[in-house]
Design a protein around this motif. Structure first.
Motif, PDB file in Angstrom:
ATOM      1  N   GLU A  61      -6.692   4.676   7.997  1.00  0.00           N
ATOM      2  CA  GLU A  61      -8.103   5.011   7.448  1.00  0.00           C
ATOM      3  C   GLU A  61      -8.726   5.564   8.464  1.00  0.00           C
ATOM      4  O   GLU A  61      -9.013   5.272   9.585  1.00  0.00           O
ATOM      5  CB  GLU A  61      -8.651   3.683   6.883  1.00  0.00           C
ATOM      6  N   SER A  62      -9.108   6.747   8.128  1.00  0.00           N
ATOM      7  CA  SER A  62     -10.239   7.466   9.092  1.00  0.00           C
ATOM      8  C   SER A  62     -11.590   7.020   8.402  1.00  0.00           C
ATOM      9  O   SER A  62     -11.736   6.031   7.499  1.00  0.00           O
ATOM     10  CB  SER A  62     -10.234   9.031   8.736  1.00  0.00           C
ATOM     11  N   VAL A  63     -12.739   7.541   8.902  1.00  0.00           N
ATOM     12  CA  VAL A  63     -14.113   7.197   8.401  1.00  0.00           C
ATOM     13  C   VAL A  63     -14.203   7.529   6.991  1.00  0.00           C
ATOM     14  O   VAL A  63     -14.629   6.817   6.225  1.00  0.00           O
ATOM     15  CB  VAL A  63     -15.152   8.130   9.210  1.00  0.00           C
ATOM     16  N   LYS A  64     -13.668   8.699   6.374  1.00  0.00           N
ATOM     17  CA  LYS A  64     -13.732   9.182   5.011  1.00  0.00           C
ATOM     18  C   LYS A  64     -13.023   8.481   4.252  1.00  0.00           C
ATOM     19  O   LYS A  64     -13.336   8.300   3.097  1.00  0.00           O
ATOM     20  CB  LYS A  64     -13.527  10.599   5.188  1.00  0.00           C
ATOM     21  N   ALA A  65     -11.577   8.259   4.706  1.00  0.00           N
ATOM     22  CA  ALA A  65     -10.570   8.074   3.591  1.00  0.00           C
ATOM     23  C   ALA A  65      -9.417   7.187   4.041  1.00  0.00           C
ATOM     24  O   ALA A  65      -9.210   7.135   5.059  1.00  0.00           O
ATOM     25  CB  ALA A  65     -10.082   9.271   3.105  1.00  0.00           C
ATOM     26  N   ALA A  66      -9.011   6.509   2.938  1.00  0.00           N
ATOM     27  CA  ALA A  66      -7.749   5.669   3.435  1.00  0.00           C
ATOM     28  C   ALA A  66      -6.597   6.411   2.774  1.00  0.00           C
ATOM     29  O   ALA A  66      -6.416   6.998   1.940  1.00  0.00           O
ATOM     30  CB  ALA A  66      -7.794   4.269   2.520  1.00  0.00           C
TER      31      ALA A  66
END
Lengths: 125, 361
Positions: A61-66
């Motif tokens: 996962e990044s900050v924005k999305a899994a």
């Protein structure tokens, strides 16, 4: 261009695997880490769990999305890289040294379904 | 049709990763979400908000019309001050949330969400009735920037002789920056101090580049979302939509039930009297994982609600979320679980104060 290593096999879903003595070391590619941006969380299936080629074996996962990590090969999970779980940003630093899972292959023929470096490079375009 | 703001070429020039949002091609990030988030918290960042809609209401019935149309009390509001309000359906659910800029008793500017501009404009026209007002969608005439962060004041002050420290939170004025005309409010959608700046597209482009050259971080929609989330501000399509009322969303500060009739008021009054059945709460994860919008919430085996937005707060290990739960499970400290990839992860209800706001209201 994103880094692609010669000696690895690749999935179209941007995982890599390196096989030695029937054990596959699995990670995500430079293209994958770059598309995700700063990675803040990683999880993998537990040792002992069975995974199948093209099926889920973890998530990143990044900050924005899994995004799911798909197993490039079928088999039993032997080990999860705790260092990466505890320091997810290692995948941004070097996605090829910092592997995520080790899988005991149940069928080495499955490797034929994967891409070599040259074909994977084309996939990224 | 996918639209571009007046700053599109500038985003491309500055290497932004471009995404579609609300019908516009917008920058998601120029560097990465975390560093842009931190720039706003610790220094200053600038956002292109030109995609947002500006609807001008003028005429002698402006105040009575707006008091009927939106939830807040525009009649009682001070001139040259902005007020937060919502546009509701008759059943009390949300068409959109907006800011009312009260210029004078016969002129107000409504600033609405990009994706809702056309819907709002149609809805406002359809509810005009016999009010003596003129309603104009001026969205294409304006560019908008948000300059946010503790250094916003000193950055903007370099460009004007107007004493910006006199402009208090939620007030606005006509201000010249390097000789060009802008409408500037002390406001924002990040939880940090800052300004929202409206001007002609050509002046907005020039200002954007000027701020960049003066060292202000360019910020994309990625950190706009993490920042507004950390400040527990609602986003249309997530915390508010046509399935919830402002009371359920915890937005009663934007609703004046006492001011007289407005669209949706009857339902809100009834809801207030009978009590809510669900409400928006803050949630903190107690185990590893990240709770994302759409994930289900459980108490034991009972599904009790859903996450609307969730993040690991940039540069921390704290995972927070906003979500709706049944009222009986909404007490602070209540232990619940979040379903993440078929696994139940322990969480608890907490207050929505994820961020200590460091500026005076």
């Amino acid at each position: 261009m994103f880094k692609v290593l010669e000696n690895l096999k690749y999935s179209k879903t941007h995982e890599w695997v390196s096989v030695s003595d029937g054990v596959g070391t699995v990670g995500i590619t430079d293209f994958a880490q770059h598309s995700l941006g700063t990675i803040v969380y990683v999880e993998g299936y537990e040792p002992g769990e069975e995974v199948s080629q093209g099926g889920e074996c973890g998530a990143v996962e990044s900050v924005k999305a899994a995004s799911d990590i798909m197993a490039p090969v079928s088999g039993e999970v032997l080990e999860v890289n705790e260092e990466v779980l505890n320091n997810p940003e290692l995948l941004n630093d070097d996605p090829y040294t910092n592997w995520i899972l080790k899988i005991k292959l149940s069928d080495e023929d499955e490797l034929n379904a994967l891409l070599d470096a040259k074909d994977y490079e084309k996939e990224q375009k | 049709m996918i639209q571009k703001t007046c700053l599109y070429d500038n985003h491309v020039k500055h290497n932004a990763k471009i995404v579609e949002f609300g019908g516009f091609l917008m920058p998601l990030e120029y560097t990465d979400i975390t560093s842009e988030h931190l720039a706003v918290r610790n220094d200053a960042g600038v956002f292109d908000c030109s995609h947002m809609g500006e609807i001008l209401v003028t005429g002698k019935d402006t105040l009575s019309f707006l008091n009927y149309l939106v939830t807040c009390n525009v009649k009682e509001a001070k001139a040259m001050k902005m007020t937060y309000g919502l546009l509701l359906y008759e059943n009390g659910t949300v068409v959109d949330d907006l800011m009312v800029y009260k210029i004078n008793d016969e002129k107000c500017m409504l600033v609405v969400n990009a994706s809702n501009t056309d819907k709002d404009y149609e809805y406002i026209l359809a509810n005009k009735k016999d009010y003596d007002v003129k309603i104009e969608n001026q969205s294409n005439d304006y560019g908008q920037l948000a300059l946010q962060g503790p250094s916003s004041l000193s950055q903007l002050q370099k460009l004007t002789s107007y004493n910006l420290s006199e402009l208090k939170y939620s007030y606005f004025d006509y201000i010249k920056l390097d000789g060009k005309d802008f409408i500037i409010s002390r406001s924002g959608y990040t939880g940090s101090d800052g300004f929202e700046i409206y001007g002609s597209p050509i002046d907005i482009i020039e200002l954007f580049e000027k701020l960049y050259n003066n060292g202000v971080q360019l910020c994309g929609l990625g950190c706009r979302d993490t920042l507004r989330f950390e400040a527990a501000m609602p986003l249309y399509g997530h915390e508010i939509n046509d399935q919830v009322t402002p009371l359920e969303a915890g937005l009663s500060f934007g609703v004046s039930l006492e001011k007289g009739d407005f669209i949706g008021r009857d339902v809100l009054l009834k809801q207030k009297e009978q009590g809510l059945t669900k409400k928006l709460v803050g949630i903190e994860l107690l185990e590893r994982g990240i709770a994302r919008g759409g994930y289900e919430l459980y108490k034991d085996d009972e599904k009790i609600g859903e996450i609307t937005t969730g993040y690991m707060i940039p540069n921390t290990n704290k995972v927070y979320a906003l979500g709706y739960v049944k009222i009986e499970y909404s007490k602070i400290g209540e232990e619940i679980s979040v379903l993440i990839r078929n696994r139940k992860v322990k969480a608890k209800i907490r207050n929505k104060k994820f961020l200590n706001k460091e500026y005076a209201r």
